[in-house]
Design an enzyme around this catalytic site. Structure first.
Site, PDB file in Angstrom:
ATOM      1  N   ASN A  40      -0.052   0.189   6.178  1.00 19.30           N
ATOM      2  CA  ASN A  40       0.463  -0.744   5.169  1.00 19.30           C
ATOM      3  C   ASN A  40       0.988  -1.933   5.950  1.00 19.30           C
ATOM      4  O   ASN A  40       1.879  -1.786   6.786  1.00 19.30           O
ATOM      5  CB  ASN A  40       1.586  -0.097   4.349  1.00 19.30           C
ATOM      6  CG  ASN A  40       2.219  -1.108   3.385  1.00 19.30           C
ATOM      7  OD1 ASN A  40       1.577  -2.067   2.988  1.00 19.30           O
ATOM      8  ND2 ASN A  40       3.481  -0.905   3.040  1.00 19.30           N
ATOM      9  N   GLY A  41       0.429  -3.114   5.720  1.00 16.85           N
ATOM     10  CA  GLY A  41       0.890  -4.301   6.428  1.00 16.85           C
ATOM     11  C   GLY A  41      -0.280  -5.223   6.699  1.00 16.85           C
ATOM     12  O   GLY A  41      -1.351  -5.100   6.108  1.00 16.85           O
ATOM     13  N   CYS A  95       0.869  -1.181   0.000  1.00 13.98           N
ATOM     14  CA  CYS A  95       0.000   0.000   0.000  1.00 13.98           C
ATOM     15  C   CYS A  95       0.903   1.227   0.000  1.00 13.98           C
ATOM     16  O   CYS A  95       2.074   1.151   0.336  1.00 13.98           O
ATOM     17  CB  CYS A  95      -0.880   0.041   1.242  1.00 13.98           C
ATOM     18  SG  CYS A  95      -2.023  -1.335   1.325  1.00 13.98           S
ATOM     19  N   LYS A 118       6.846 -11.653 -17.482  1.00  9.66           N
ATOM     20  CA  LYS A 118       6.490 -10.342 -18.033  1.00  9.66           C
ATOM     21  C   LYS A 118       5.152 -10.433 -18.764  1.00  9.66           C
ATOM     22  O   LYS A 118       4.279  -9.596 -18.586  1.00  9.66           O
ATOM     23  CB  LYS A 118       7.560  -9.855 -19.031  1.00  9.66           C
ATOM     24  CG  LYS A 118       8.843  -9.386 -18.427  1.00  9.66           C
ATOM     25  CD  LYS A 118       8.732  -8.075 -17.677  1.00  9.66           C
ATOM     26  CE  LYS A 118       8.553  -8.160 -16.201  1.00  9.66           C
ATOM     27  NZ  LYS A 118       9.304  -8.911 -15.304  1.00  9.66           N
ATOM     28  N   LYS A 133       3.782  -3.037  -6.753  1.00 10.26           N
ATOM     29  CA  LYS A 133       5.209  -2.985  -7.071  1.00 10.26           C
ATOM     30  C   LYS A 133       6.055  -3.679  -6.017  1.00 10.26           C
ATOM     31  O   LYS A 133       7.058  -4.283  -6.320  1.00 10.26           O
ATOM     32  CB  LYS A 133       5.673  -1.531  -7.204  1.00 10.26           C
ATOM     33  CG  LYS A 133       7.122  -1.386  -7.612  1.00 10.26           C
ATOM     34  CD  LYS A 133       7.402  -2.017  -8.960  1.00 10.26           C
ATOM     35  CE  LYS A 133       8.843  -1.923  -9.364  1.00 10.26           C
ATOM     36  NZ  LYS A 133       9.148  -2.669 -10.592  1.00 10.26           N
ATOM     37  N   GLU A 140       2.101 -11.134 -16.330  1.00 14.53           N
ATOM     38  CA  GLU A 140       1.755 -10.148 -15.289  1.00 14.53           C
ATOM     39  C   GLU A 140       1.179  -8.860 -15.871  1.00 14.53           C
ATOM     40  O   GLU A 140       0.509  -8.117 -15.155  1.00 14.53           O
ATOM     41  CB  GLU A 140       2.942  -9.851 -14.390  1.00 14.53           C
ATOM     42  CG  GLU A 140       4.090  -9.102 -14.995  1.00 14.53           C
ATOM     43  CD  GLU A 140       5.150  -8.762 -13.942  1.00 14.53           C
ATOM     44  OE1 GLU A 140       4.826  -8.516 -12.776  1.00 14.53           O
ATOM     45  OE2 GLU A 140       6.328  -8.762 -14.308  1.00 14.53           O
ATOM     46  N   ARG A 186       2.253   1.364  -5.931  1.00 13.78           N
ATOM     47  CA  ARG A 186       2.406   0.381  -4.843  1.00 13.78           C
ATOM     48  C   ARG A 186       1.101  -0.343  -4.557  1.00 13.78           C
ATOM     49  O   ARG A 186       1.082  -1.420  -3.967  1.00 13.78           O
ATOM     50  CB  ARG A 186       2.874   1.082  -3.573  1.00 13.78           C
ATOM     51  CG  ARG A 186       4.271   1.653  -3.618  1.00 13.78           C
ATOM     52  CD  ARG A 186       4.575   2.408  -2.334  1.00 13.78           C
ATOM     53  NE  ARG A 186       4.551   1.532  -1.197  1.00 13.78           N
ATOM     54  CZ  ARG A 186       5.641   0.903  -0.741  1.00 13.78           C
ATOM     55  NH1 ARG A 186       6.792   1.083  -1.346  1.00 13.78           N
ATOM     56  NH2 ARG A 186       5.567   0.096   0.281  1.00 13.78           N
ATOM     57  N   HIS A 223       9.195 -33.580 -21.846  1.00 15.23           N
ATOM     58  CA  HIS A 223       8.738 -34.273 -20.621  1.00 15.23           C
ATOM     59  C   HIS A 223       7.351 -33.810 -20.229  1.00 15.23           C
ATOM     60  O   HIS A 223       6.967 -33.896 -19.063  1.00 15.23           O
ATOM     61  CB  HIS A 223       9.745 -34.013 -19.496  1.00 15.23           C
ATOM     62  CG  HIS A 223      11.115 -34.514 -19.820  1.00 15.23           C
ATOM     63  ND1 HIS A 223      11.493 -35.833 -19.722  1.00 15.23           N
ATOM     64  CD2 HIS A 223      12.187 -33.856 -20.341  1.00 15.23           C
ATOM     65  CE1 HIS A 223      12.746 -35.966 -20.124  1.00 15.23           C
ATOM     66  NE2 HIS A 223      13.195 -34.791 -20.494  1.00 15.23           N
ATOM     67  N   TRP A 251      -3.777  -1.742  -1.481  1.00 14.74           N
ATOM     68  CA  TRP A 251      -3.766  -3.040  -2.149  1.00 14.74           C
ATOM     69  C   TRP A 251      -4.396  -3.984  -1.156  1.00 14.74           C
ATOM     70  O   TRP A 251      -3.826  -4.266  -0.102  1.00 14.74           O
ATOM     71  CB  TRP A 251      -2.337  -3.461  -2.506  1.00 14.74           C
ATOM     72  CG  TRP A 251      -2.287  -4.728  -3.322  1.00 14.74           C
ATOM     73  CD1 TRP A 251      -2.289  -4.827  -4.679  1.00 14.74           C
ATOM     74  CD2 TRP A 251      -2.269  -6.083  -2.818  1.00 14.74           C
ATOM     75  NE1 TRP A 251      -2.242  -6.150  -5.058  1.00 14.74           N
ATOM     76  CE2 TRP A 251      -2.250  -6.937  -3.958  1.00 14.74           C
ATOM     77  CE3 TRP A 251      -2.271  -6.658  -1.554  1.00 14.74           C
ATOM     78  CZ2 TRP A 251      -2.219  -8.335  -3.847  1.00 14.74           C
ATOM     79  CZ3 TRP A 251      -2.241  -8.043  -1.445  1.00 14.74           C
ATOM     80  CH2 TRP A 251      -2.228  -8.865  -2.574  1.00 14.74           C
ATOM     81  N   GLU A 296      11.678 -15.352 -17.167  1.00 15.49           N
ATOM     82  CA  GLU A 296      11.412 -13.917 -17.009  1.00 15.49           C
ATOM     83  C   GLU A 296      10.490 -13.414 -18.114  1.00 15.49           C
ATOM     84  O   GLU A 296       9.568 -12.637 -17.854  1.00 15.49           O
ATOM     85  CB  GLU A 296      12.734 -13.160 -16.994  1.00 15.49           C
ATOM     86  CG  GLU A 296      12.632 -11.646 -16.969  1.00 15.49           C
ATOM     87  CD  GLU A 296      11.890 -11.102 -15.748  1.00 15.49           C
ATOM     88  OE1 GLU A 296      11.623 -11.856 -14.803  1.00 15.49           O
ATOM     89  OE2 GLU A 296      11.543  -9.905 -15.773  1.00 15.49           O
TER      90      GLU A 296
END
Ligand code: AGP
Length: 615
Positions: free
Chosen positions: A101-102, A2, A492, A610, A495, A27, A511, A75, A488
């Site tokens: 925030n937490g 947050c 990208k 973020k 997300e 954030r 496999h 968030w 990666e």
């Protein structure tokens, strides 16, 4: 997770709060709100689901006039995004406003106690419980609010960064933290600024204090600042001067922060190696290693801890460190490592990789490793971040603020620093001969220009992106150094475009994943001409035989793969160990354009934030 902002000073708070919330929106952005104490002495609270722009529209022309206030972008952890669950939350009959925030892990027990004592809680959030609990302690003990906050937090289990606004004390602001970052800015004319990080503060002052865990800061309109621990010990704050420039927080003409940050990579990679590689003398300067050489010299293992993209950078580092320094490396998801009762030895060196330096799992993992005597080396991008400050040594990536939620320049800066570290270790340990060392040194020095060369051909990516924009799945395949790049690239894509994408070692395809191949499956191969190139060519042929749509990232002039693939994107040929710094760039651009074509919010993708500062 947050965003938190606070202001106490001679100016109207609202413009400062809203500006700060916009800078913090990366954030967390499912709702936002502000609270001020108005000139008439009353608390004014406005909060709204959605972006900060929704809050501004809701407030309209009648903006608050108070000169003390707090703001929050959320968030959601407890309770869905809604006006009701947005912060600030009120306790004390609306006289105390709290932003947080937490995660308060024991909020249900506290809620039961409060309900029993007649408190009426209207939201689904743990933060409202905290606001009422602070008020309960304040009223039941008769303690002054800063002490009531301190006493209340002693009963709280979990992570918090909070700011408390008291209607009855508009000349005071209280802030406290544990395991969630909080920065106090010291401005002119006795002004104080509070932020989850420096971004909402740097436009007003560069003088900041990083609150430590279990510290409570009380700011006064007279410029007074008192910091105490929740155990009531007085703390003498250390003022730091931050280097961040406000311009680095703007889009600088790009449509999105992510695109700006992709195009910043020639500079950010240069900045990450500047002062560390010295071509003339053939040296790598890495004081973070040299000042603790005994730890590295006797290291029996390097443990690399990280999450997400940082974990991918750690996988690249595994190839680098084992190849150059011949030290065994284990790369672990920090979230798994911290809970699986790992065997940690005091001969271990732990590499903690984190762009934000605030990822809760990575922070907890290094604390566990530290308890067992391991040496902690942090590779962070945010100066003064928690992981950086709790590491025994480290190296900043100097990539500049990364605002786009999808990490791009931070990844390549991490890889550049890790490459430098591995080269230095290999040379000092006598495992990397001078010729190989100098070849890498020269190659690394050329990388920023070669990244620019790749970016100069960025337009080719947009055309290919259009071919894949409607895909529902995608496979990314690579071998060796390109395996982490495949992971990666898949991250990208998923997300920011919400397409389900998976990365695999190319050899692993047979496999299982090969069962997924048909004409609807885009397969992105990273097929650079290295030791395993021919193996990758075989894998490409296997996919082609089954009708998969193939995009291949190839080296300039590779006609063999060009003849096999449906689409190709070229990168200059470099030492295989340096190639992730180039092959990751077309992947970033591909994801960016596909996400745009799908109408996705590139900088603030749904459900993400973020920095994951809570578990
Ligand atoms: C990557 O694009 C994501 N933003 C995410 O996976 C991120 O890398 C991860 O949360 C770790 O963050 P950190 O580097 O700040 O610790």
């Amino acid at each position: 997770m947050c965003g938190i902002v606070g202001y106490l000073g001679p100016e109207p708070a609202y413009p400062i709060l809203i500006d700060g919330l916009k800078r913090l929106e990366y954030r967390g952005y499912d709702s936002s709100g502000v609270a001020t104490v108005e000139p008439g002495g009353e608390m004014s609270v406005h909060k709204r689901q959605g972006k900060v722009a929704n809050l501004e529209a809701h407030i309209g022309a009648g903006v608050p006039q108070g000169t003390v206030g707090i703001g929050h972008t959320r968030w959601a952890t407890h309770g869905p995004p809604s006006d009701r669950n947005a912060h600030p939350h009120l306790g004390g009959n609306g006289k105390i406003a709290v932003i947080h925030n937490g995660i308060i892990e024991n909020y249900e027990a506290l809620k039961e106690l409060l309900t029993h004592r007649g408190h009426d809680l209207t939201s689904d959030t743990d933060t409202e419980v905290l606001a009422h609990f602070i008020d309960e302690v304040h009223r039941s003990t008769g303690l002054d609010l800063p002490d009531a906050v301190r006493v209340a937090l002693k009963e709280v289990v979990g992570a918090y960064a909070i700011v408390v606004l008291d209607e009855s004390q508009p000349d005071r602001l209280i802030a406290a933290r544990k395991s969630s970052p909080l920065v106090v800015g010291i401005g002119e004319n006795n002004a104080f600024y509070v932020g989850s990080d420096a971004t909402p503060i740097v436009g007003y002052t560069k003088n900041v204090i990083y609150l430590e865990d279990e510290e409570v800061a009380t700011m006064g309109r007279d410029g007074s600042l008192t910091i105490r621990t929740i155990a009531d010990a007085v703390v003498t704050p250390e003022v730091h001067e931050i280097e961040m420039e406000i311009a680095s927080l703007e889009k600088a003409g790009f449509d999105h922060f992510m695109l700006k940050e992709i195009f910043e990579q020639p500079k950010s990679i240069r900045d990450s190696i500047r002062g560390r590689i010295r071509l003339q003398s053939g040296e790598v300067m890495m004081s973070g290693i040299d000042d603790h050489w005994a730890k590295w010299e006797q290291a029996e293992r390097i443990l690399i801890l990280g999450c997400g993209t940082s974990w991918h950078a750690g996988l690249v580092a595994e190839y680098l460190f084992e190849s150059f320094a011949r030290i065994p490396v284990e790369v672990e998801y920090a979230s798994e490592f911290r809970y699986r009762k790992p065997v940690i030895r005091d001969t271990d060196v732990v590499l903690a990789i984190s762009q934000s330096g605030e990822t809760a799992d990575t922070l907890a993992a290094i604390r566990l490793a530290k308890e067992h005597g391991a040496h902690i080396f942090g590779v962070c991008n945010v100066v003064g971040s928690s992981i950086a400050r709790e590491s025994d040594a480290g190296a900043y990536t100097h990539a500049g603020p990364e605002i786009g939620v999808a990490s791009t320049k931070a990844f390549t800066a991490q890889v550049a620093v890790l490459t430098t570290m591995a080269m230095h270790l290999g040379k000092r340990l006598g495992k990397l001969n001078d010729q190989a060392f100098m070849r890498l040194m020269t190659g690394l020095d050329n990388i920023p220009d070669l990244v620019q060369q790749v970016l100069d051909n960025a337009s080719a990516v947009e055309h290919i992106a259009a071919q894949f924009a409607q895909a529902e799945n995608a496979l990314y395949l690579g071998r060796g150094y390109q395996f982490p790049v495949a992971l990666e690239g898949a991250l990208k894509l998923k997300e920011i475009s919400y397409i389900h994408a998976e990365g695999y070692p190319a050899a692993e395809m047979k496999h299982g994943p090969i069962a997924l191949i048909d004409e609807n499956m885009p397969v992105i191969f990273i097929a650079t001409q290295d030791d395993v190139y021919e193996k990758v060519v075989s894998n490409i042929q296997e996919v082609k035989a089954r009708g998969g749509q193939i995009l291949a990232i190839i080296n300039d002039g590779d006609t063999k793969v060009r003849a096999l693939a449906d689409h190709v994107l070229e990168v200059p040929k470099v030492h295989e160990a340096l190639s992730p710094l180039l092959t990751s760039v077309p992947m970033q651009l591909l994801s960016y354009h596909i996400a745009l074509m799908r109408g996705c919010n590139v900088d603030q993708p749904r459900n993400l934030a973020k920095s994951v500062t809570v578990e």
